[in-house]
Design an enzyme around this catalytic site. Sequence first.
Site, PDB file in Angstrom:
ATOM      1  N   ARG A  83       0.686  -1.117   0.219  1.00  0.00           N
ATOM      2  CA  ARG A  83       0.029   0.075   0.185  1.00  0.00           C
ATOM      3  C   ARG A  83       0.982   1.159  -0.123  1.00  0.00           C
ATOM      4  O   ARG A  83       1.907   1.501   0.826  1.00  0.00           O
ATOM      5  CB  ARG A  83      -0.899   0.126   1.257  1.00  0.00           C
ATOM      6  N   ARG A  93      -6.373   0.998  -4.673  1.00  0.00           N
ATOM      7  CA  ARG A  93      -5.240   0.506  -3.486  1.00  0.00           C
ATOM      8  C   ARG A  93      -5.366  -1.189  -3.395  1.00  0.00           C
ATOM      9  O   ARG A  93      -6.100  -1.874  -3.596  1.00  0.00           O
ATOM     10  CB  ARG A  93      -5.806   0.954  -2.347  1.00  0.00           C
ATOM     11  N   ASP A  96      -6.863  -2.006   1.967  1.00  0.00           N
ATOM     12  CA  ASP A  96      -7.200  -1.213   2.884  1.00  0.00           C
ATOM     13  C   ASP A  96      -7.865  -2.023   4.197  1.00  0.00           C
ATOM     14  O   ASP A  96      -8.574  -2.828   3.850  1.00  0.00           O
ATOM     15  CB  ASP A  96      -8.462  -0.218   2.234  1.00  0.00           C
ATOM     16  N   ASP A  98      -9.801  -1.089   7.509  1.00  0.00           N
ATOM     17  CA  ASP A  98     -10.174  -0.047   8.511  1.00  0.00           C
ATOM     18  C   ASP A  98     -10.809  -0.587   9.617  1.00  0.00           C
ATOM     19  O   ASP A  98     -11.535  -1.441   9.513  1.00  0.00           O
ATOM     20  CB  ASP A  98     -11.101   0.714   7.485  1.00  0.00           C
TER      21      ASP A  98
HETATM   22  C1  LIG Z   1     -11.900   4.678  -2.953  1.00  0.00           C
HETATM   23  C2  LIG Z   1     -12.840   4.264  -2.130  1.00  0.00           C
HETATM   24  C3  LIG Z   1     -13.709   5.551  -1.374  1.00  0.00           C
HETATM   25  N1  LIG Z   1     -13.860   3.355  -2.742  1.00  0.00           N
HETATM   26  C4  LIG Z   1     -14.284   1.937  -2.539  1.00  0.00           C
HETATM   27  N2  LIG Z   1     -15.308   1.460  -3.344  1.00  0.00           N
HETATM   28  C5  LIG Z   1     -15.548   0.409  -2.880  1.00  0.00           C
HETATM   29  N3  LIG Z   1     -16.318  -0.367  -3.779  1.00  0.00           N
HETATM   30  N4  LIG Z   1     -14.860  -0.504  -2.189  1.00  0.00           N
HETATM   31  C6  LIG Z   1     -13.993   0.196  -1.464  1.00  0.00           C
HETATM   32  O1  LIG Z   1     -13.274  -0.564  -0.456  1.00  0.00           O
HETATM   33  C7  LIG Z   1     -13.616   1.704  -1.549  1.00  0.00           C
HETATM   34  N5  LIG Z   1     -12.578   1.981  -0.613  1.00  0.00           N
HETATM   35  C8  LIG Z   1     -12.332   3.468  -0.997  1.00  0.00           C
HETATM   36  O2  LIG Z   1     -11.207   4.033  -0.359  1.00  0.00           O
END
Ligand SMILES: CC1(C)Nc2nc(N)[nH]c(=O)c2N=C1O
Length: 161
Positions: A83, A93, A96, A98
Amino acid sequence: MSICYIALGSNLEDPLAQANCAITALKQLPNTTCLEVSPFYRSKPLGPQDQNDYLNAVVKITTTLSPIELLEALQAIEKAQGRVRKENRWGARTLDLDILLYDDLVIESERLTIPHYHMKNREFVLYPLFDISPELILPDNDKLYDLVTKCPKNGLEKWDK
Ligand SMILES: CC1(C)Nc2nc(N)[nH]c(=O)c2N=C1O
């Protein structure tokens, strides 16, 4: 021990491999046990559409790590999997991770906001979360069932490959 829910997202460099690698790394965190992993979902990008579909899932863990320790551990896993944090918060990315919820804690700080600020209107968070904890009540007493009921699926589907 605290119960935490982690949102996982990836749309670069073989998202399925990224997800499986991240789950293995979560299971190896100190003083942490992975209790459940949701099904993997394919979701359309929220934000710019000139990027790949995302793989999304939610992982339920129990841990003695503090919220900040957990945040730093998740960031280390993201970094280990390539990342690269760019200014563009809406870009593609590799991974992620979170923190969605940490027990019933409410935290609003520069580094960390819990519950996750956007979780209530993201189908790619609410549906996998509902798969593993349908009875969940959020710290503000919102029922996950009600949030899911009101949240359009936006083409969300199980990840097929
Ligand atoms: C770019 C952004 C907002 N869009 C996303 N869109 C989707 N479908 N899933 C995500 O995990 C995700 N994560 C993000 O960070």
